[in-house]
Design a protein around this motif. Sequence first.
Motif, short mmCIF file in Angstrom:
data_model
loop_
_atom_site.label_atom_id
_atom_site.label_comp_id
_atom_site.label_asym_id
_atom_site.label_seq_id
_atom_site.Cartn_x
_atom_site.Cartn_y
_atom_site.Cartn_z
N ARG A 1 -65.21 -63.41 26.19
CA ARG A 1 -64.62 -63.05 25.34
C ARG A 1 -65.73 -62.41 24.56
O ARG A 1 -66.87 -62.27 24.56
CB ARG A 1 -64.72 -64.15 24.72
CG ARG A 1 -63.72 -63.99 23.52
CD ARG A 1 -63.24 -65.37 22.27
NE ARG A 1 -62.37 -65.32 21.15
CZ ARG A 1 -62.89 -66.25 20.12
NH1 ARG A 1 -63.12 -67.39 20.52
NH2 ARG A 1 -61.21 -66.14 19.46
N ILE A 2 -64.61 -61.53 24.56
CA ILE A 2 -65.74 -59.74 24.05
C ILE A 2 -64.99 -59.66 23.06
O ILE A 2 -63.40 -59.28 23.01
CB ILE A 2 -66.02 -58.84 25.32
CG1 ILE A 2 -66.49 -59.70 26.52
CG2 ILE A 2 -65.73 -57.28 24.37
CD1 ILE A 2 -66.69 -58.01 27.10
N LEU B 1 -69.76 -61.84 23.63
CA LEU B 1 -70.68 -60.66 23.61
C LEU B 1 -69.48 -59.85 22.26
O LEU B 1 -68.19 -59.83 22.53
CB LEU B 1 -70.25 -59.45 24.41
CG LEU B 1 -71.23 -58.17 24.89
CD1 LEU B 1 -72.28 -58.03 24.98
CD2 LEU B 1 -70.52 -57.47 26.36
N GLY B 2 -70.37 -58.46 21.87
CA GLY B 2 -69.64 -57.65 20.64
C GLY B 2 -69.96 -56.40 20.50
O GLY B 2 -70.66 -56.62 21.45
N ILE B 3 -69.42 -55.78 20.36
CA ILE B 3 -69.38 -53.84 20.17
C ILE B 3 -69.47 -54.16 18.69
O ILE B 3 -69.12 -54.24 18.03
CB ILE B 3 -68.52 -53.57 20.90
CG1 ILE B 3 -68.24 -53.56 22.29
CG2 ILE B 3 -69.34 -51.22 20.88
CD1 ILE B 3 -69.77 -53.46 23.36
N THR C 1 -74.80 -46.04 16.09
CA THR C 1 -75.28 -45.96 16.95
C THR C 1 -74.36 -46.81 17.61
O THR C 1 -74.02 -48.30 16.75
CB THR C 1 -76.22 -47.19 16.92
OG1 THR C 1 -77.67 -46.03 16.29
CG2 THR C 1 -76.91 -46.92 18.55
N ILE C 2 -73.76 -47.16 18.60
CA ILE C 2 -72.93 -47.78 19.38
C ILE C 2 -74.04 -49.16 19.98
O ILE C 2 -74.70 -48.83 21.08
CB ILE C 2 -72.13 -47.40 20.51
CG1 ILE C 2 -70.76 -46.60 19.46
CG2 ILE C 2 -71.01 -48.02 20.48
CD1 ILE C 2 -70.32 -46.07 20.68
N TYR C 3 -73.92 -50.42 19.37
CA TYR C 3 -74.51 -51.47 20.85
C TYR C 3 -73.48 -52.26 20.77
O TYR C 3 -72.61 -53.00 21.32
CB TYR C 3 -75.02 -52.36 19.02
CG TYR C 3 -76.42 -51.38 18.71
CD1 TYR C 3 -77.80 -51.40 19.29
CD2 TYR C 3 -75.85 -50.68 17.15
CE1 TYR C 3 -78.76 -50.69 18.63
CE2 TYR C 3 -77.39 -50.33 16.92
CZ TYR C 3 -78.24 -50.10 17.10
OH TYR C 3 -79.58 -48.98 16.78
N ALA C 4 -74.02 -52.99 22.38
CA ALA C 4 -73.60 -54.30 22.71
C ALA C 4 -74.63 -55.36 22.36
O ALA C 4 -76.00 -55.43 21.83
CB ALA C 4 -73.42 -54.41 23.98
N VAL C 5 -73.93 -56.55 22.01
CA VAL C 5 -74.67 -57.38 20.81
C VAL C 5 -74.37 -59.16 21.53
O VAL C 5 -73.20 -58.71 22.01
CB VAL C 5 -74.05 -57.36 19.39
CG1 VAL C 5 -74.88 -56.23 18.57
CG2 VAL C 5 -73.10 -58.13 18.94
N TYR C 6 -75.22 -59.48 21.68
CA TYR C 6 -75.02 -61.16 21.90
C TYR C 6 -75.26 -62.12 21.66
O TYR C 6 -76.66 -61.84 20.94
CB TYR C 6 -74.58 -61.15 23.12
CG TYR C 6 -75.89 -60.69 24.73
CD1 TYR C 6 -77.02 -61.37 24.05
CD2 TYR C 6 -76.38 -59.79 24.17
CE1 TYR C 6 -78.46 -61.25 25.29
CE2 TYR C 6 -77.50 -59.09 25.29
CZ TYR C 6 -78.08 -60.29 24.95
OH TYR C 6 -79.48 -59.39 25.96
N ARG D 1 -75.68 -60.42 31.01
CA ARG D 1 -76.19 -59.25 31.42
C ARG D 1 -75.92 -58.28 32.88
O ARG D 1 -75.88 -57.03 32.58
CB ARG D 1 -77.53 -60.25 32.53
CG ARG D 1 -78.63 -59.14 32.81
CD ARG D 1 -79.55 -59.80 33.26
NE ARG D 1 -80.17 -60.70 32.81
CZ ARG D 1 -81.40 -60.45 31.99
NH1 ARG D 1 -82.02 -59.94 31.74
NH2 ARG D 1 -81.30 -62.14 31.36
N SER D 2 -74.70 -58.17 33.57
CA SER D 2 -74.29 -57.61 34.53
C SER D 2 -73.02 -56.97 33.71
O SER D 2 -72.95 -55.88 33.89
CB SER D 2 -73.93 -59.00 35.40
OG SER D 2 -74.47 -58.93 36.18
N VAL D 3 -72.08 -57.43 32.28
CA VAL D 3 -71.46 -56.71 31.83
C VAL D 3 -72.06 -55.48 30.97
O VAL D 3 -71.53 -53.88 30.96
CB VAL D 3 -70.62 -57.22 31.20
CG1 VAL D 3 -70.05 -56.18 30.11
CG2 VAL D 3 -69.49 -58.52 32.21
N VAL D 4 -72.93 -56.10 30.56
CA VAL D 4 -74.11 -55.25 29.72
C VAL D 4 -74.70 -54.31 30.12
O VAL D 4 -74.91 -52.91 29.39
CB VAL D 4 -74.97 -55.64 28.41
CG1 VAL D 4 -76.39 -54.74 27.79
CG2 VAL D 4 -74.10 -57.39 27.97
#
Length: 214
Positions: A2-3, A48-50, A176-181, A192-195
């Motif tokens: 779920r993202i 995960l979120g962006i 800045t664009i981040y992937a956050v979890y 980890r794989s998606v990020v």
Amino acid sequence: MRIAVPMTFGVKYLGPVLFSFISNHPRLSLALELNDQITDLSGKGYDLGIRIGRLRDSSLVARKLAVSRRVVCCSPTYAKRAGLPASIDELTSHTCIGYANVSSSHIWRFDSSETVGVPRSLVVRSRIVTNNGESMRDAAIAGLGITILPLFIVADALKDGQLINALPHAYPVADTIYAVYPKNRHVSIKVRSVVDHLVAVFSGDPPWEKELKA
């Protein structure tokens, strides 16, 4: 998995990247939620979120995906009618288009060559305020004012001439664009794989920068 993703970035850039990844991993399922509001990831079942901009939630782990440059833009029609600002200061006399999801959207911040590392802030007035970047872009294309938007939203419109850079020698502070979890003792293999995949795709010149140069 779920993202949570901002609307425009998710539809135009992240979605296609995720879908191609999912197609190569048949055991992985995806729930992609598109929302321009900041989604609380803690305890809501999100993996995960962006996030785009400054991070305020220290309970999240963040991986940088890309720098998101922004540009002051307007339509040629608006420029012909109202003229272009000759400097940052002249923006205060122009009709602007603001972003409703940020309480400080009336404050535009620019990198300053005079005080390195200290942005210059300017208060503008907005005739139109909306909570979606594509709607802001469309209002600008319609000639309704000047706005600041990320290049990932306006690259196409700048390239085809629907919008022009209204202040080419001024540089709005970039996001800045981040992937956050959420912080966990053990990060799942899927997260980890998606990020890692997203970092690989968006590092260097991101896709919207390449589109503008093409």
